[in-house]
Scaffold this active site. Structure first.
Site, PDB file in Angstrom:
ATOM      1  N   LYS A  39      35.211   4.175  44.139  1.00 39.49           N
ATOM      2  CA  LYS A  39      35.827   3.864  45.445  1.00 39.49           C
ATOM      3  C   LYS A  39      35.302   4.743  46.565  1.00 39.49           C
ATOM      4  O   LYS A  39      34.959   4.255  47.628  1.00 39.49           O
ATOM      5  CB  LYS A  39      37.353   4.099  45.422  1.00 39.49           C
ATOM      6  CG  LYS A  39      38.141   3.360  44.432  1.00 39.49           C
ATOM      7  CD  LYS A  39      39.636   3.657  44.630  1.00 39.49           C
ATOM      8  CE  LYS A  39      40.032   5.109  44.543  1.00 39.49           C
ATOM      9  NZ  LYS A  39      40.011   5.719  43.213  1.00 39.49           N
ATOM     10  N   ARG A  93      49.400   4.480  46.947  1.00 39.71           N
ATOM     11  CA  ARG A  93      49.325   4.755  45.518  1.00 39.71           C
ATOM     12  C   ARG A  93      50.560   4.286  44.771  1.00 39.71           C
ATOM     13  O   ARG A  93      50.651   4.474  43.561  1.00 39.71           O
ATOM     14  CB  ARG A  93      49.161   6.257  45.310  1.00 39.71           C
ATOM     15  CG  ARG A  93      47.739   6.655  44.918  1.00 39.71           C
ATOM     16  CD  ARG A  93      47.766   8.125  44.714  1.00 39.71           C
ATOM     17  NE  ARG A  93      46.739   8.728  43.945  1.00 39.71           N
ATOM     18  CZ  ARG A  93      45.587   9.179  44.402  1.00 39.71           C
ATOM     19  NH1 ARG A  93      45.241   8.945  45.642  1.00 39.71           N
ATOM     20  NH2 ARG A  93      44.770   9.829  43.620  1.00 39.71           N
ATOM     21  N   ARG A 152      35.804  20.557  41.507  1.00 39.41           N
ATOM     22  CA  ARG A 152      37.058  20.478  42.256  1.00 39.41           C
ATOM     23  C   ARG A 152      38.173  21.113  41.442  1.00 39.41           C
ATOM     24  O   ARG A 152      38.276  20.891  40.234  1.00 39.41           O
ATOM     25  CB  ARG A 152      37.382  18.997  42.487  1.00 39.41           C
ATOM     26  CG  ARG A 152      37.421  18.588  43.923  1.00 39.41           C
ATOM     27  CD  ARG A 152      37.509  17.092  44.060  1.00 39.41           C
ATOM     28  NE  ARG A 152      38.733  16.540  43.481  1.00 39.41           N
ATOM     29  CZ  ARG A 152      39.052  15.250  43.524  1.00 39.41           C
ATOM     30  NH1 ARG A 152      38.240  14.407  44.134  1.00 39.41           N
ATOM     31  NH2 ARG A 152      40.148  14.810  42.988  1.00 39.41           N
ATOM     32  N   ARG A 179      46.320  12.000  36.090  1.00 43.85           N
ATOM     33  CA  ARG A 179      46.115  11.079  37.216  1.00 43.85           C
ATOM     34  C   ARG A 179      45.915   9.649  36.730  1.00 43.85           C
ATOM     35  O   ARG A 179      46.378   8.701  37.361  1.00 43.85           O
ATOM     36  CB  ARG A 179      44.916  11.519  38.074  1.00 43.85           C
ATOM     37  CG  ARG A 179      45.265  12.607  39.082  1.00 43.85           C
ATOM     38  CD  ARG A 179      44.321  12.588  40.284  1.00 43.85           C
ATOM     39  NE  ARG A 179      42.954  12.758  39.847  1.00 43.85           N
ATOM     40  CZ  ARG A 179      42.302  13.917  39.845  1.00 43.85           C
ATOM     41  NH1 ARG A 179      42.884  15.001  40.295  1.00 43.85           N
ATOM     42  NH2 ARG A 179      41.068  13.993  39.412  1.00 43.85           N
TER      43      ARG A 179
HETATM   44  P1  AMP Z   1      42.316  11.780  45.066  1.00 46.13           P
HETATM   45  O1  AMP Z   1      41.253  12.587  45.710  1.00 46.13           O
HETATM   46  O2  AMP Z   1      42.515  10.450  45.703  1.00 46.13           O
HETATM   47  O3  AMP Z   1      42.124  11.682  43.567  1.00 46.13           O
HETATM   48  O4  AMP Z   1      43.692  12.569  45.283  1.00 46.13           O
HETATM   49  C1  AMP Z   1      43.875  13.873  44.785  1.00 46.13           C
HETATM   50  C2  AMP Z   1      45.352  14.200  44.729  1.00 46.13           C
HETATM   51  O5  AMP Z   1      45.926  14.131  46.036  1.00 46.13           O
HETATM   52  C3  AMP Z   1      46.197  13.284  43.873  1.00 46.13           C
HETATM   53  O6  AMP Z   1      46.157  13.642  42.505  1.00 46.13           O
HETATM   54  C4  AMP Z   1      47.593  13.491  44.493  1.00 46.13           C
HETATM   55  O7  AMP Z   1      48.141  14.726  44.076  1.00 46.13           O
HETATM   56  C5  AMP Z   1      47.259  13.625  45.976  1.00 46.13           C
HETATM   57  N1  AMP Z   1      47.270  12.314  46.662  1.00 46.13           N
HETATM   58  C6  AMP Z   1      46.218  11.661  47.227  1.00 46.13           C
HETATM   59  N2  AMP Z   1      46.589  10.510  47.793  1.00 46.13           N
HETATM   60  C7  AMP Z   1      47.915  10.405  47.575  1.00 46.13           C
HETATM   61  C8  AMP Z   1      48.902   9.423  47.893  1.00 46.13           C
HETATM   62  N3  AMP Z   1      48.579   8.283  48.536  1.00 46.13           N
HETATM   63  N4  AMP Z   1      50.179   9.663  47.507  1.00 46.13           N
HETATM   64  C9  AMP Z   1      50.533  10.781  46.865  1.00 46.13           C
HETATM   65  N5  AMP Z   1      49.654  11.742  46.510  1.00 46.13           N
HETATM   66  C10 AMP Z   1      48.365  11.567  46.853  1.00 46.13           C
END
Ligand code: AMP
Length: 189
Positions: free
Chosen positions: A13, A88, A133, A144
């Site tokens: 994505k 999400r 990261r 996740r």
């Molecule tokens: P990502 O980079 O999209 O994998 O997001 C990393 C982390 O950010 C996730 O594991 C959540 O802890 C938080 N996060 C990102 N987007 C959201 C969202 N829309 N709602 C809640 N937590 C989020």
């Protein structure tokens, strides 16, 4: 053009959203990147969400929705945007519908990156090695993915009902998926 990329981690994505942003001149709005930037900058928001990101759990909706609302009101998004990592869960999807509706907009397409868990996991672990990261340990990656299935996957049906869901072959190469995206976007009214 108001777009959303949807799918599990490791589905590609972020890569495709960045390319859409560049080619179509709309901002790439990634909630995960925004939270990580807040953490890196040591802001109040960053301090609050750091333990949550470190665990792989979701940040509470009120925090996430408020952050997106503010971001969507910035002038660079007037011509649309590509959302990545938000919504999400169903509550966030409904909040987004309301937010966009209040400014006379709606999503033009929801690009759905469907990949088997094995492919997403392998790619996520590889990215963890390359990018280092802090929230990319094997345990957090697995958490996740579980949350994706529990909370995020139900929104696929929410969007399928709009007729605007575009299923992509996320396991294919970056260029092949890009070609699928361009073909879909060219058909938008
Ligand atoms: P990502 O980079 O999209 O994998 O997001 C990393 C982390 O950010 C996730 O594991 C959540 O802890 C938080 N996060 C990102 N987007 C959201 C969202 N829309 N709602 C809640 N937590 C989020």
């Amino acid at each position: 053009m108001n777009l959303l990329v949807l799918g599990p981690q490791g589905a590609g994505k972020g890569t495709q959203a960045a390319r859409i942003s560049e080619e179509y001149g709309i901002p790439h709005i990634a909630t995960g990147d925004m939270f990580r930037a807040a953490i890196a900058n040591g802001t109040e928001l960053g301090q609050k969400v750091k333990p949550i990101l470190d665990s792989g759990e979701l940040v509470p909706d009120e925090i996430t929705v408020a952050m997106i609302q503010e971001r969507l009101s910035e002038p660079d998004g007037e011509g649309g945007s590509v959302l990545d990592g938000f919504p999400r869960n169903l509550a966030q999807a409904e909040a987004l519908d309301t937010m966009l509706g209040s400014i006379g907009r709606s999503l033009d397409a929801i690009l759905f990156f469907d990949v088997p868990d094995s492919v997403g996991l392998e790619r996520a672990l590889k990215r963890a090695e390359i990018e280092g990261r802090a929230d990319d340990t094997p345990e957090v990656i697995a958490r996740r993915l579980a949350i994706y299935h529990e909370e995020t996957e139900p929104i696929v049906e929410h969007y399928r009902a709009t007729g605007k869901l575009v299923p992509l072959h996320g396991e294919r190469s970056v260029d092949e998926v890009w070609a699928e995206i361009v073909a879909a976007l060219e058909q938008l009214p």
